[in-house]
Design an enzyme around this catalytic site. Structure first.
Site, PDB file in Angstrom:
ATOM      1  N   GLU A   1      -9.921   5.799   3.430  1.00  0.00           N
ATOM      2  CA  GLU A   1     -10.675   4.718   4.054  1.00  0.00           C
ATOM      3  C   GLU A   1      -9.711   3.567   4.292  1.00  0.00           C
ATOM      4  O   GLU A   1      -8.686   3.463   3.621  1.00  0.00           O
ATOM      5  CB  GLU A   1     -11.820   4.279   3.139  1.00  0.00           C
ATOM      6  CG  GLU A   1     -11.424   3.328   2.012  1.00  0.00           C
ATOM      7  CD  GLU A   1     -10.415   3.900   1.014  1.00  0.00           C
ATOM      8  OE1 GLU A   1      -9.541   3.121   0.559  1.00  0.00           O
ATOM      9  OE2 GLU A   1     -10.477   5.086   0.687  1.00  0.00           O
TER      10      GLU A   1
ATOM     11  N   SER B   1       1.299  -9.844  -0.443  1.00  0.00           N
ATOM     12  CA  SER B   1       1.014  -8.412  -0.473  1.00  0.00           C
ATOM     13  C   SER B   1       1.227  -7.690   0.855  1.00  0.00           C
ATOM     14  O   SER B   1       1.339  -6.469   0.882  1.00  0.00           O
ATOM     15  CB  SER B   1      -0.423  -8.174  -0.944  1.00  0.00           C
ATOM     16  OG  SER B   1      -1.337  -8.898  -0.139  1.00  0.00           O
TER      17      SER B   1
ATOM     18  N   LYS C   1       0.806  -1.224   0.000  1.00  0.00           N
ATOM     19  CA  LYS C   1       0.000   0.000   0.000  1.00  0.00           C
ATOM     20  C   LYS C   1       0.841   1.278   0.000  1.00  0.00           C
ATOM     21  O   LYS C   1       0.445   2.295  -0.575  1.00  0.00           O
ATOM     22  CB  LYS C   1      -0.935   0.015   1.215  1.00  0.00           C
ATOM     23  CG  LYS C   1      -2.017  -1.065   1.209  1.00  0.00           C
ATOM     24  CD  LYS C   1      -3.050  -0.817   0.140  1.00  0.00           C
ATOM     25  CE  LYS C   1      -4.223  -1.778   0.239  1.00  0.00           C
ATOM     26  NZ  LYS C   1      -5.229  -1.552  -0.816  1.00  0.00           N
TER      27      LYS C   1
END
Length: 395
Positions: free
Chosen positions: A108, A374, A86
């Site tokens: 969010e 991830s 991210k």
């Protein structure tokens, strides 16, 4: 696939209130300008290398390969600063926000990894930060909640609807409509109105570009399979996109089947969704006959989302990627096996991708599989099902 229209075939677009059209067009123009700006690219690459920790390693999981019966490499996105892929997109968008003169970031989060990444870049660049998080996710991701607050973010609890990622996104977008002049909405996945799906894909495609170089150096060829979990789709499109023209490489997206495909407790937007407009884009959505959005479910907060990125919808429809699913039970098994066999605690999201490799029984001898790990799983250790699984394994 016209970039200016924001469409991927029939998917995507920009379905938003009139008040957001101007800011989205401004963001699109700035993004296209930044892509061509050597100064922006140099700054972005500087932070990817020296702050984020890229390139992340491609690790041969020898023990897991022996048990699963196929050669498995793990793309170690869990080793990025903040513990997931991210941060890559967040650095890119934060730099864009600075170019636009925005002083505040809105976001969010579900699993909390995106929230941490947004709070991190806000601290780095001296920006205010407000993060919306569903009440249920705040409970199951308490560790990440504490980290976000430590980094200086204001956390707003969302108690409406399913109290998960969908509703957190709704509230974040409402905030953005109200404060659009001063705030940048830092969307964390390849979803939403144009230019977000394109922009997030471009920032995250560094994953696939790195993998291409790494596997050629290690094995002298490309892999046979790429595997990534799909919630909204940022980690999967980031891995898959640089390989789309490589016909010999199968791209497998793994959705969360939750408690089972035949139940109503799943997050199978691609496999069981219907076409509709959701969070500003035309895509596959979990909805009822009246078009009301259904609640999704997954043990993994990051996959607990009733929609999917429009580019992924397009790639599935055109046969360029394949989609399958993994339920909670299989994901939990993979979570524990990666930890015990490789000494790596994977995110519950990533565990779905690993579990698919175990589930698939048609690998040929000598084939190579790359799984996008991830994120790391520190955030998932306190989940009730994980605790119970450990207890069962210890008895």
């Amino acid at each position: 696939m016209g970039l200016s229209s924001g469409k991927f075939g029939r998917f995507g677009g920009r379905y938003v209130p009139e008040t957001l059209m101007g800011p989205l067009l401004e963001l699109e123009r700035e993004f296209y300008a930044a892509r061509q700006d050597p100064v922006f690219k140099k700054e972005f690459e500087f932070y990817l290398k020296n702050y984020c920790g890229r390139p992340t390693p491609l690790f041969f999981a020898e023990n897991l390969s022996r048990v699963y019966g196929v050669k498995i490499y793990l793309k170690r996105e869990d080793l990025n600063h903040t513990g997931a892929h991210k941060i890559t997109n967040c650095l890119g968008q934060a730099l864009l926000a600075k170019r636009l003169g925005k002083k505040r970031l809105i976001a969010e989060t579900g699993a909390g990894q995106h929230g941490i990444a947004v709070a991190t870049v806000a601290a780095l660049f001296g920006l205010e930060c407000t993060i919306y998080m569903g009440e249920i996710d705040m409970k199951r991701q308490a560790l990440n909640l504490s980290k976000m607050r430590l980094l200086g973010a204001e956390i707003i609890k969302v108690t409406s609807g399913s109290r998960t990622l969908k509703d957190a996104t709704n509230e974040a977008m409402r905030d953005w409509v109200t404060n659009v002049r001063t705030s940048h909405y830092l969307l964390g996945s390849a979803v939403g109105p144009h230019p977000y799906p394109l922009m997030v894909r471009e920032f995250q495609s560094v994953i696939g570009r790195e993998v291409k170089k790494q596997i050629r150096k290690i094995e002298g060829r490309l892999p046979d399979y790429l595997v990534a979990c799909i919630g909204g789709g940022s980690n999967s499109i980031g891995l898959f996109h640089p390989f789309l023209k490589e016909k010999g490489v199968k791209k497998i997206g793994v959705e969360a089947a939750g408690r089972g495909q035949e139940t109503s407790f799943h997050a199978l937007s691609l496999l069981k969704g219907k076409l509709g407009i959701f969070h500003g884009a035309y895509t596959y959505v979990l909805q009822d006959e009246d078009g009301q959005i259904l609640n999704s479910y997954s043990i993994s907060a990051g996959l607990d989302y009733p929609g999917v990125g429009p580019e992924l919808a397009f790639l599935v429809e055109t046969g360029k990627i394949l989609v399958d699913s993994v339920d909670d039970e299989l994901a939990l098994e993979a979570f524990n096996e990666v930890a015990r066999l490789e000494g790596i605690i994977p995110a519950m999201e990533s565990s779905h991708a690993v579990a698919w490799v175990k589930k698939f029984k048609k690998f040929k001898k000598g084939e190579i599989v790359i799984v996008n790990l991830s994120g790391r799983g520190d955030k998932d250790i306190s989940i009730k099902e994980v605790k119970n699984a450990k207890t069962r394994n210890n008895n």
